[in-house]
Design a protein around this motif. Structure first.
Motif, PDB file in Angstrom:
ATOM      1  N   LEU A  26      11.521   0.415   0.711  1.00 50.72           N
ATOM      2  CA  LEU A  26      10.814  -0.829   1.030  1.00 50.72           C
ATOM      3  C   LEU A  26      10.247  -0.787   2.448  1.00 50.72           C
ATOM      4  N   ALA A  27      11.028  -0.238   3.383  1.00 50.53           N
ATOM      5  CA  ALA A  27      10.550  -0.152   4.765  1.00 50.53           C
ATOM      6  C   ALA A  27       9.315   0.732   4.858  1.00 50.53           C
ATOM      7  N   ARG A  28       9.340   1.860   4.159  1.00 53.53           N
ATOM      8  CA  ARG A  28       8.178   2.753   4.194  1.00 53.53           C
ATOM      9  C   ARG A  28       6.951   2.095   3.570  1.00 53.53           C
ATOM     10  N   ALA A  29       7.150   1.390   2.461  1.00 55.29           N
ATOM     11  CA  ALA A  29       6.019   0.710   1.819  1.00 55.29           C
ATOM     12  C   ALA A  29       5.447  -0.368   2.733  1.00 55.29           C
ATOM     13  N   SER A  30       6.325  -1.113   3.422  1.00 49.59           N
ATOM     14  CA  SER A  30       5.856  -2.156   4.339  1.00 49.59           C
ATOM     15  C   SER A  30       5.082  -1.564   5.502  1.00 49.59           C
ATOM     16  N   GLU A  31       5.573  -0.456   6.046  1.00 47.09           N
ATOM     17  CA  GLU A  31       4.881   0.168   7.170  1.00 47.09           C
ATOM     18  C   GLU A  31       3.554   0.779   6.751  1.00 47.09           C
ATOM     19  N   ALA A  32       3.497   1.302   5.509  1.00 46.74           N
ATOM     20  CA  ALA A  32       2.217   1.820   5.013  1.00 46.74           C
ATOM     21  C   ALA A  32       1.209   0.693   4.859  1.00 46.74           C
ATOM     22  N   THR A  33       1.673  -0.467   4.366  1.00 43.17           N
ATOM     23  CA  THR A  33       0.782  -1.623   4.233  1.00 43.17           C
ATOM     24  C   THR A  33       0.296  -2.083   5.603  1.00 43.17           C
ATOM     25  N   LEU A  34       1.211  -2.110   6.587  1.00 41.95           N
ATOM     26  CA  LEU A  34       0.823  -2.505   7.942  1.00 41.95           C
ATOM     27  C   LEU A  34      -0.196  -1.534   8.522  1.00 41.95           C
ATOM     28  N   THR A  35       0.004  -0.244   8.285  1.00 43.68           N
ATOM     29  CA  THR A  35      -0.937   0.753   8.797  1.00 43.68           C
ATOM     30  C   THR A  35      -2.318   0.559   8.197  1.00 43.68           C
ATOM     31  N   ARG A  36      -2.367   0.337   6.879  1.00 37.36           N
ATOM     32  CA  ARG A  36      -3.681   0.095   6.238  1.00 37.36           C
ATOM     33  C   ARG A  36      -4.341  -1.154   6.797  1.00 37.36           C
ATOM     34  N   ALA A  37      -3.545  -2.217   7.019  1.00 41.25           N
ATOM     35  CA  ALA A  37      -4.119  -3.456   7.556  1.00 41.25           C
ATOM     36  C   ALA A  37      -4.675  -3.234   8.962  1.00 41.25           C
ATOM     37  N   LEU A  38      -3.946  -2.469   9.789  1.00 42.42           N
ATOM     38  CA  LEU A  38      -4.434  -2.184  11.137  1.00 42.42           C
ATOM     39  C   LEU A  38      -5.697  -1.331  11.106  1.00 42.42           C
ATOM     40  N   GLN A  39      -5.764  -0.391  10.145  1.00 45.69           N
ATOM     41  CA  GLN A  39      -6.957   0.434  10.037  1.00 45.69           C
ATOM     42  C   GLN A  39      -8.164  -0.398   9.605  1.00 45.69           C
ATOM     43  N   VAL A  40      -7.947  -1.338   8.677  1.00 43.70           N
ATOM     44  CA  VAL A  40      -9.037  -2.222   8.257  1.00 43.70           C
ATOM     45  C   VAL A  40      -9.494  -3.094   9.416  1.00 43.70           C
ATOM     46  N   GLU A  41      -8.521  -3.609  10.197  1.00 47.73           N
ATOM     47  CA  GLU A  41      -8.885  -4.434  11.339  1.00 47.73           C
ATOM     48  C   GLU A  41      -9.656  -3.627  12.373  1.00 47.73           C
ATOM     49  N   ALA A  42      -9.217  -2.379  12.606  1.00 50.43           N
ATOM     50  CA  ALA A  42      -9.923  -1.532  13.571  1.00 50.43           C
ATOM     51  C   ALA A  42     -11.345  -1.247  13.110  1.00 50.43           C
ATOM     52  N   ALA A  43     -11.514  -0.977  11.794  1.00 48.38           N
ATOM     53  CA  ALA A  43     -12.856  -0.715  11.269  1.00 48.38           C
ATOM     54  C   ALA A  43     -13.736  -1.959  11.387  1.00 48.38           C
ATOM     55  N   THR A  44     -13.139  -3.136  11.137  1.00 50.92           N
ATOM     56  CA  THR A  44     -13.905  -4.381  11.256  1.00 50.92           C
ATOM     57  C   THR A  44     -14.341  -4.618  12.693  1.00 50.92           C
ATOM     58  N   ARG A  45     -13.423  -4.384  13.638  1.00 54.07           N
ATOM     59  CA  ARG A  45     -13.784  -4.556  15.046  1.00 54.07           C
ATOM     60  C   ARG A  45     -14.887  -3.580  15.458  1.00 54.07           C
ATOM     61  N   GLU A  46     -14.813  -2.357  14.950  1.00 53.75           N
ATOM     62  CA  GLU A  46     -15.837  -1.376  15.300  1.00 53.75           C
ATOM     63  C   GLU A  46     -17.197  -1.794  14.751  1.00 53.75           C
TER      64      GLU A  46
END
Length: 397
Positions: free
Chosen positions: A179-199
């Motif tokens: 569960l921890a790994r799945a949550s961290e993977a979801t957080l990583t994807r969300a941060l990547q989407v946010e970074a792409a949006t900011r760019e």
């Protein structure tokens, strides 16, 4: 570093580490193995005289001690704890359990005497749980359970009880880690989407502030009698180079700012003319160079809106306020203003001057951008950037 790149860096750290929850669990497993080894040695010290072959037990516990100490660093995380390490760990656990049935007194075994490794074998199951999740923990627990039953002449109440506890603990830890790994993977994807949006927002601002404004200028002035085509050509050439820099990922010419704090008054000075009045403190208004550049660009976008939309006879005033905890810049004009909801309509139509060039920039700086207007009452834009530290203040403040 822009806000988007900071977000990407955070996302990369999460993705690379992926162990904000895992690492404490691995440390606990490593610590548990040492404590369990100590317990096994003390238990054997108390009862080794009851064994038929006590020397064999001491030899096994000596080897187990060496292995546990040698593999302590390997159990610090999933990268170090390879499948080879876990396989060796499982071999030691099974060997000790089987040896218990061969070296201990049969009467003691029938009365539920502990095996040579005792609870140390649980550390092996927890290691498999941390590495591969609850399924691998169940597999390792099953192997140890079968060895326990075969090494002690068949199933007993104590054996079954211990095996069930081992399986439950291993599977629970494995499930939590999954569960921890799945949550961290979801957080990583969300941060990547946010970074792409900011760019994308950054690129939209740069294109709006440069390329699109020059194209609009060419459209307005290109058809005028006696138009200065040389000047238009120069501006078009500058924006071509800027657009190529954007496409190649290189820095824009305007982004090559010095590292030292900059005086905001110097950056805002070129915006003043016969229609626009600049009022600023008599002492330097210092901000970090990137923040000063972004704030000045947002002011420039607001001034451009005045020139384009307020009318040829409209006047505007830029007021700079240097406060202890923030720098505030207000841009006010006496133009016709606009009706409520006009900004939303412009954004939906693809005109991003306010949403990206002004509000987007201030959001990236951790500041705010407020616009006030009503038909016939002009427009006021208030830009506020918080100071990051007292080092940005001039010495005589």
């Amino acid at each position: 570093m822009t806000d988007g790149s900071r977000t990407g860096a955070v996302g990369g750290a999460v993705a690379a580490g992926g162990m904000s929850v895992e690492l404490p669990l691995w440390r606990a497993i490593s610590f548990f193995r040492v404590l369990a080894l100590t317990y096994a040695v003390l238990r054997y010290l108390d009862s080794y005289l009851s064994f038929h072959h006590p020397v064999a037990g001491w030899i096994y516990l000596g080897a187990l001690t060496l292995w546990t100490l040698a593999s302590t660093r390997a159990f610090a995380g999933p990268q170090r704890c390879t499948w080879y390490v876990l396989g060796t760990d499982l071999t030691f656990a099974v060997t000790g359990i089987v040896m218990s049935g061969l070296t201990d007194d049969p009467d003691r075994i029938s009365h539920g005497a502990p095996t040579l490794p005792t609870i140390w074998a649980a550390g092996t199951v927890l290691g498999f749980a941390g590495k591969g999740g609850w399924r691998w923990a169940a597999a390792a627990g099953s192997v140890i359970g079968v060895a326990n039953i075969l090494g002690h002449g068949g199933p007993t109440g104590d054996n079954i009880h211990n095996i069930v506890l081992l399986m439950v603990a291993g599977c629970a830890i494995g499930y939590v880690i999954e569960l921890a790994r799945a949550s961290e993977a979801t957080l990583t994807r969300a941060l990547q989407v946010e970074a792409a949006t900011r760019e994308r927002e950054r690129l939209s601002r740069d294109i709006h502030d440069g390329v699109l404004q020059v194209l609009a200028l060419v459209q307005r002035r290109g058809g005028e009698p006696g138009a200065d085509f040389a000047e238009l050509g120069r501006l078009a050439g500058e924006q071509e180079r800027a657009l190529r820099a954007l496409m190649s990922g290189g820095p824009l010419p305007a982004q090559r700012t010095p590292l030292e704090p900059q005086d905001l008054r110097t950056l805002l000075g070129p915006y003043a003319d016969e229609r626009i009045t600049l009022s600023a403190p008599g002492t330097p208004v210092l901000l970090p160079a990137p923040a000063a550049g972004e704030l000045a660009a947002a002011v420039g976008a607001a001034v451009d809106n005045v020139r384009r939309h307020a009318g040829s006879g409209a006047r505007a005033w830029i007021l700079v306020e240097d406060e202890p905890d923030a720098v505030t810049v207000s841009i006010r004009d006496d133009g016709p203003g606009f009706a409520p909801g006009r900004l939303g309509e412009a954004e939906r139509a693809g005109r991003l001057g306010v949403s990206q060039s002004i509000r987007g920039r201030l959001l990236d700086l951790g500041g705010t951008a407020e616009l006030y207007s009503a038909p016939g009452e002009g427009v006021e834009v208030e830009l506020r950037v918080p100071r990051k530290g007292s080092d940005d203040r001039p010495a005589d403040h």
